[in-house]
Design a protein around this motif. Structure first.
Motif, PDB file in Angstrom:
ATOM      1  N   GLY A  17      29.421  54.507 -29.001  1.00  0.00           N
ATOM      2  CA  GLY A  17      28.996  55.902 -28.868  1.00  0.00           C
ATOM      3  C   GLY A  17      28.379  56.380 -30.162  1.00  0.00           C
ATOM      4  N   ALA A  37      38.942  52.223 -32.249  1.00  0.00           N
ATOM      5  CA  ALA A  37      37.607  52.819 -32.302  1.00  0.00           C
ATOM      6  C   ALA A  37      37.408  53.275 -33.744  1.00  0.00           C
ATOM      7  CB  ALA A  37      37.512  54.008 -31.354  1.00  0.00           C
ATOM      8  N   LYS A  39      35.173  55.537 -36.136  1.00  0.00           N
ATOM      9  CA  LYS A  39      34.143  56.574 -36.196  1.00  0.00           C
ATOM     10  C   LYS A  39      33.616  56.587 -37.618  1.00  0.00           C
ATOM     11  CE  LYS A  39      34.709  61.373 -35.520  1.00  0.00           C
ATOM     12  NZ  LYS A  39      34.895  62.513 -34.593  1.00  0.00           N
ATOM     13  N   MET A  60      43.792  65.964 -37.594  1.00  0.00           N
ATOM     14  CA  MET A  60      44.196  64.764 -36.849  1.00  0.00           C
ATOM     15  C   MET A  60      45.515  64.213 -37.376  1.00  0.00           C
ATOM     16  SD  MET A  60      42.233  64.081 -34.438  1.00  0.00           S
ATOM     17  CE  MET A  60      42.729  62.436 -34.047  1.00  0.00           C
ATOM     18  N   LEU A  63      48.177  65.969 -35.623  1.00  0.00           N
ATOM     19  CA  LEU A  63      48.224  65.917 -34.148  1.00  0.00           C
ATOM     20  C   LEU A  63      48.705  64.541 -33.697  1.00  0.00           C
ATOM     21  CD1 LEU A  63      44.856  67.773 -33.461  1.00  0.00           C
ATOM     22  CD2 LEU A  63      47.169  68.694 -33.195  1.00  0.00           C
ATOM     23  N   ILE A  68      46.594  62.838 -26.889  1.00  0.00           N
ATOM     24  CA  ILE A  68      45.540  63.047 -27.893  1.00  0.00           C
ATOM     25  C   ILE A  68      45.289  61.720 -28.592  1.00  0.00           C
ATOM     26  CG2 ILE A  68      44.978  64.156 -30.106  1.00  0.00           C
ATOM     27  CD1 ILE A  68      46.377  66.625 -29.073  1.00  0.00           C
ATOM     28  N   MET A  83      36.930  56.788 -39.770  1.00  0.00           N
ATOM     29  CA  MET A  83      38.182  57.210 -39.105  1.00  0.00           C
ATOM     30  C   MET A  83      38.551  56.107 -38.137  1.00  0.00           C
ATOM     31  SD  MET A  83      37.438  61.228 -38.246  1.00  0.00           S
ATOM     32  CE  MET A  83      39.018  61.661 -37.515  1.00  0.00           C
ATOM     33  N   LEU A  85      40.606  55.026 -35.147  1.00  0.00           N
ATOM     34  CA  LEU A  85      41.195  55.847 -34.061  1.00  0.00           C
ATOM     35  C   LEU A  85      41.632  54.992 -32.886  1.00  0.00           C
ATOM     36  CD1 LEU A  85      38.235  58.170 -34.546  1.00  0.00           C
ATOM     37  CD2 LEU A  85      40.532  59.135 -34.495  1.00  0.00           C
ATOM     38  N   GLU A  86      42.464  55.592 -32.049  1.00  0.00           N
ATOM     39  CA  GLU A  86      42.933  54.933 -30.829  1.00  0.00           C
ATOM     40  C   GLU A  86      41.745  54.636 -29.919  1.00  0.00           C
ATOM     41  OE1 GLU A  86      45.903  57.269 -28.892  1.00  0.00           O
ATOM     42  OE2 GLU A  86      46.090  55.910 -27.176  1.00  0.00           O
ATOM     43  N   TYR A  87      41.666  53.412 -29.411  1.00  0.00           N
ATOM     44  CA  TYR A  87      40.595  53.007 -28.480  1.00  0.00           C
ATOM     45  C   TYR A  87      41.082  53.217 -27.061  1.00  0.00           C
ATOM     46  CZ  TYR A  87      37.412  50.073 -25.789  1.00  0.00           C
ATOM     47  OH  TYR A  87      36.514  49.622 -24.850  1.00  0.00           O
ATOM     48  N   GLY A  91      37.218  54.309 -20.977  1.00  0.00           N
ATOM     49  CA  GLY A  91      36.064  55.196 -21.220  1.00  0.00           C
ATOM     50  C   GLY A  91      36.270  56.649 -20.846  1.00  0.00           C
ATOM     51  N   ILE A 122      48.011  71.323 -28.852  1.00  0.00           N
ATOM     52  CA  ILE A 122      47.169  71.649 -30.029  1.00  0.00           C
ATOM     53  C   ILE A 122      47.245  73.145 -30.334  1.00  0.00           C
ATOM     54  CG2 ILE A 122      45.610  69.667 -29.926  1.00  0.00           C
ATOM     55  CD1 ILE A 122      43.473  71.377 -28.759  1.00  0.00           C
ATOM     56  N   HIS A 129      40.520  73.757 -29.471  1.00  0.00           N
ATOM     57  CA  HIS A 129      39.619  72.613 -29.370  1.00  0.00           C
ATOM     58  C   HIS A 129      38.161  73.071 -29.382  1.00  0.00           C
ATOM     59  CE1 HIS A 129      37.498  69.155 -27.774  1.00  0.00           C
ATOM     60  NE2 HIS A 129      38.512  68.428 -28.197  1.00  0.00           N
ATOM     61  N   ASN A 136      34.845  64.477 -23.523  1.00  0.00           N
ATOM     62  CA  ASN A 136      35.840  64.433 -24.610  1.00  0.00           C
ATOM     63  C   ASN A 136      37.241  64.140 -24.093  1.00  0.00           C
ATOM     64  OD1 ASN A 136      34.199  64.747 -26.807  1.00  0.00           O
ATOM     65  ND2 ASN A 136      34.347  66.985 -26.820  1.00  0.00           N
ATOM     66  N   ALA A 154      36.789  71.063 -33.643  1.00  0.00           N
ATOM     67  CA  ALA A 154      38.150  71.608 -33.773  1.00  0.00           C
ATOM     68  C   ALA A 154      38.194  72.495 -35.014  1.00  0.00           C
ATOM     69  CB  ALA A 154      39.139  70.468 -33.940  1.00  0.00           C
TER      70      ALA A 154
HETATM   71  C1  LIG Z   1      35.003  50.843 -22.027  1.00  0.00           C
HETATM   72  O1  LIG Z   1      33.948  51.673 -22.281  1.00  0.00           O
HETATM   73  C2  LIG Z   1      34.171  52.719 -23.078  1.00  0.00           C
HETATM   74  C3  LIG Z   1      33.188  53.684 -23.009  1.00  0.00           C
HETATM   75  C4  LIG Z   1      33.298  54.793 -23.802  1.00  0.00           C
HETATM   76  C5  LIG Z   1      34.381  54.951 -24.671  1.00  0.00           C
HETATM   77  C6  LIG Z   1      35.368  53.979 -24.744  1.00  0.00           C
HETATM   78  N1  LIG Z   1      36.465  54.106 -25.598  1.00  0.00           N
HETATM   79  C7  LIG Z   1      36.569  54.962 -26.648  1.00  0.00           C
HETATM   80  N2  LIG Z   1      37.752  55.116 -27.271  1.00  0.00           N
HETATM   81  C8  LIG Z   1      37.877  55.998 -28.275  1.00  0.00           C
HETATM   82  C9  LIG Z   1      36.790  56.755 -28.692  1.00  0.00           C
HETATM   83  C10 LIG Z   1      36.958  57.821 -29.712  1.00  0.00           C
HETATM   84  C11 LIG Z   1      38.228  58.330 -30.033  1.00  0.00           C
HETATM   85  C12 LIG Z   1      38.370  59.388 -30.911  1.00  0.00           C
HETATM   86  C13 LIG Z   1      37.257  59.982 -31.486  1.00  0.00           C
HETATM   87  C14 LIG Z   1      37.366  61.178 -32.354  1.00  0.00           C
HETATM   88  O2  LIG Z   1      36.371  61.762 -32.731  1.00  0.00           O
HETATM   89  N3  LIG Z   1      38.560  61.625 -32.720  1.00  0.00           N
HETATM   90  C15 LIG Z   1      38.695  62.842 -33.478  1.00  0.00           C
HETATM   91  C16 LIG Z   1      39.504  63.786 -32.666  1.00  0.00           C
HETATM   92  O3  LIG Z   1      39.944  63.382 -31.617  1.00  0.00           O
HETATM   93  N4  LIG Z   1      39.688  65.013 -33.155  1.00  0.00           N
HETATM   94  C17 LIG Z   1      40.455  66.022 -32.565  1.00  0.00           C
HETATM   95  C18 LIG Z   1      41.114  65.837 -31.322  1.00  0.00           C
HETATM   96  C19 LIG Z   1      41.833  66.904 -30.790  1.00  0.00           C
HETATM   97  C20 LIG Z   1      41.914  68.131 -31.457  1.00  0.00           C
HETATM   98  C21 LIG Z   1      41.260  68.288 -32.682  1.00  0.00           C
HETATM   99  C22 LIG Z   1      40.518  67.242 -33.230  1.00  0.00           C
HETATM  100  C23 LIG Z   1      36.009  59.477 -31.202  1.00  0.00           C
HETATM  101  C24 LIG Z   1      35.856  58.416 -30.318  1.00  0.00           C
HETATM  102  C25 LIG Z   1      35.555  56.524 -28.044  1.00  0.00           C
HETATM  103  O4  LIG Z   1      34.427  57.180 -28.455  1.00  0.00           O
HETATM  104  C26 LIG Z   1      33.212  56.961 -27.772  1.00  0.00           C
HETATM  105  C27 LIG Z   1      32.576  58.331 -27.509  1.00  0.00           C
HETATM  106  C28 LIG Z   1      31.231  58.154 -26.813  1.00  0.00           C
HETATM  107  C29 LIG Z   1      30.620  59.532 -26.556  1.00  0.00           C
HETATM  108  N5  LIG Z   1      31.521  60.367 -25.778  1.00  0.00           N
HETATM  109  C30 LIG Z   1      32.827  60.555 -26.397  1.00  0.00           C
HETATM  110  C31 LIG Z   1      33.483  59.198 -26.644  1.00  0.00           C
HETATM  111  N6  LIG Z   1      35.465  55.641 -27.024  1.00  0.00           N
HETATM  112  C32 LIG Z   1      35.268  52.841 -23.919  1.00  0.00           C
END
Ligand SMILES: COc1cccc(Nc2ncc(-c3ccc(C(=O)NCC(=O)Nc4ccccc4)cc3)c(OCC3CCNCC3)n2)c1
Length: 334
Positions: A17, A37, A39, A60, A63, A68, A83, A85-87, A91, A122, A129, A136, A154
């Protein structure tokens, strides 16, 4: 791999992403073999948004909740933030809804209870959020939802109840007071977005939609939307209580927790507290102590500092393995 800071710690794979100024790559944590994952944000392109990234990283760290996405480690270099992060292997919820056209009330209820739990948590931690939408909300291997904040919207502690002006997030899910540029409370705007989300889960399309932003805003501010005849009365009234144009008339998260629609199928009120315990897991500490050749006592002292370094990541990922019924084992140094 092109990032020396990750060498030996994580094995980078494909990009999953990319948003405004963040790119997310799949990676493997070397010591546990677990997927993560990562970032990656470039400080230069963040510009004046740099402080928001620091705020989000601090948020984070506070949290820690079953719905989350978990932060495991932060690596900051001169030019980048990483960062770790949990995968979520299944999706985005967005793709899941599209694949099923729309969800049954029962399935929508399971998801919506998890969204209510995440948002109640949260809000209880002093955050809003402000960009709740299916993109998301990610799915783990057990079809549980994990909330993320991909767009860095956030707000910091206390930011929820101060009058927030900066508007962000995708307009279709944005509250009327937000699109009107008026002062608004993050918690109330989140409740509106949850109404849009529930409508999208049950109907498979959006209550307010238009390809021209100004007319989309007019529709949102009017608060007028159609509900399909086949929606149950309970669903219609729940959605109506969230899609109140006047934020003061909007249902609060506390009322949602025990709303009849959420409690149907003889469910109990939404259990929104974090399931993560304060105390450290003995099995994980033992495995870490053996691996690093330290006493359990010293290991416990190091882990409990939660510096969000490689040790914090390794502890959390071992805990994940245990919670998924996998062996609590570290792979030997390669
Ligand atoms: C199998 O195919 C697939 C296909 C797609 C995804 C996956 N898996 C997969 N796992 C984990 C992620 C991820 C986790 C956390 C953060 C993040 O930014 N955390 C920060 C955060 O959560 N702040 C926060 C939370 C709550 C309150 C306040 C602050 C960013 C990305 C991901 O990303 C891919 C993007 C792509 C564009 N749309 C959104 C997801 N994708 C798998």
């Amino acid at each position: 791999s092109q990032f020396t800071e990750l060498r030996g710690l994580y094995h980078l794979r494909e990009t999953i992403g990319s948003g405004g100024f963040a790119k997310v790559k799949l990676a493997y944590h070397a010591l546990t073999g677990e997927k993560v994952a990562i970032k990656i944000m470039d400080k230069r392109s963040l510009g004046e948004d740099l402080p928001r990234v620091k705020t989000e990283i601090e948020a984070m760290k506070d949290l820690c909740h079953q719905h989350i996405c978990k932060l495991y480690q932060v690596i900051e270099t001169e030019t980048k933030f990483f960062m770790i992060l949990e995968y979520c292997p299944e999706g985005e919820l967005f793709d899941y809804i599209v694949s099923k056209d729309k969800l049954s009330e029962e399935e929508a209820r399971v998801f919506f209870r998890q969204i209510v739990a995440a948002v109640a948590y949260i809000h209880s931690q002093g955050y809003a959020h402000r960009d709740l939408k299916p993109e998301n909300l990610l799915l783990d291997e057990d079809q549980n939802l994990k909330l993320i904040d991909f767009g860095l919207c956030a707000k910091p502690k206390g930011g929820m109840d101060s009058q927030l002006f900066t508007c962000c997030g995708s307009p279709a899910y944005a509250a009327p007071e937000l699109v009107s540029g008026r002062e608004y409370l993050g918690s109330e705007a989140d409740l509106w977005s949850m109404g849009i989300l529930l409508y999208a889960l049950l109907c498979g399309y959006l209550p307010f939609d238009d390809d021209k932003i100004p007319s989309l805003y007019k529709k949102i501010q009017s608060g007028k939307y159609d509900t399909p005849s086949w929606l149950s009365d309970e669903s219609k009234s729940l959605i109506a209580s969230m899609l109140q144009v006047d934020p003061k008339r909007r249902v609060t998260i506390r009322h949602l927790l025990a709303h009849p629609w959420l409690m149907a199928d003889a469910q109990c009120p939404v259990e929104w507290h974090s399931k993560y315990k304060r105390c450290l897991d003995e099995d994980c500490l033992t495995e870490l102590a053996v691996h690093y050749g330290k006493t359990k006592k010293d290991m416990e002292a190091s882990v409990s500092e939660f510096k969000f370094d490689y040790l914090t990541a390794t502890y959390f990922l071992l805990l994940e393995k245990k919670m998924k019924g996998r062996p609590v084992r570290l792979l030997n140094k390669i």
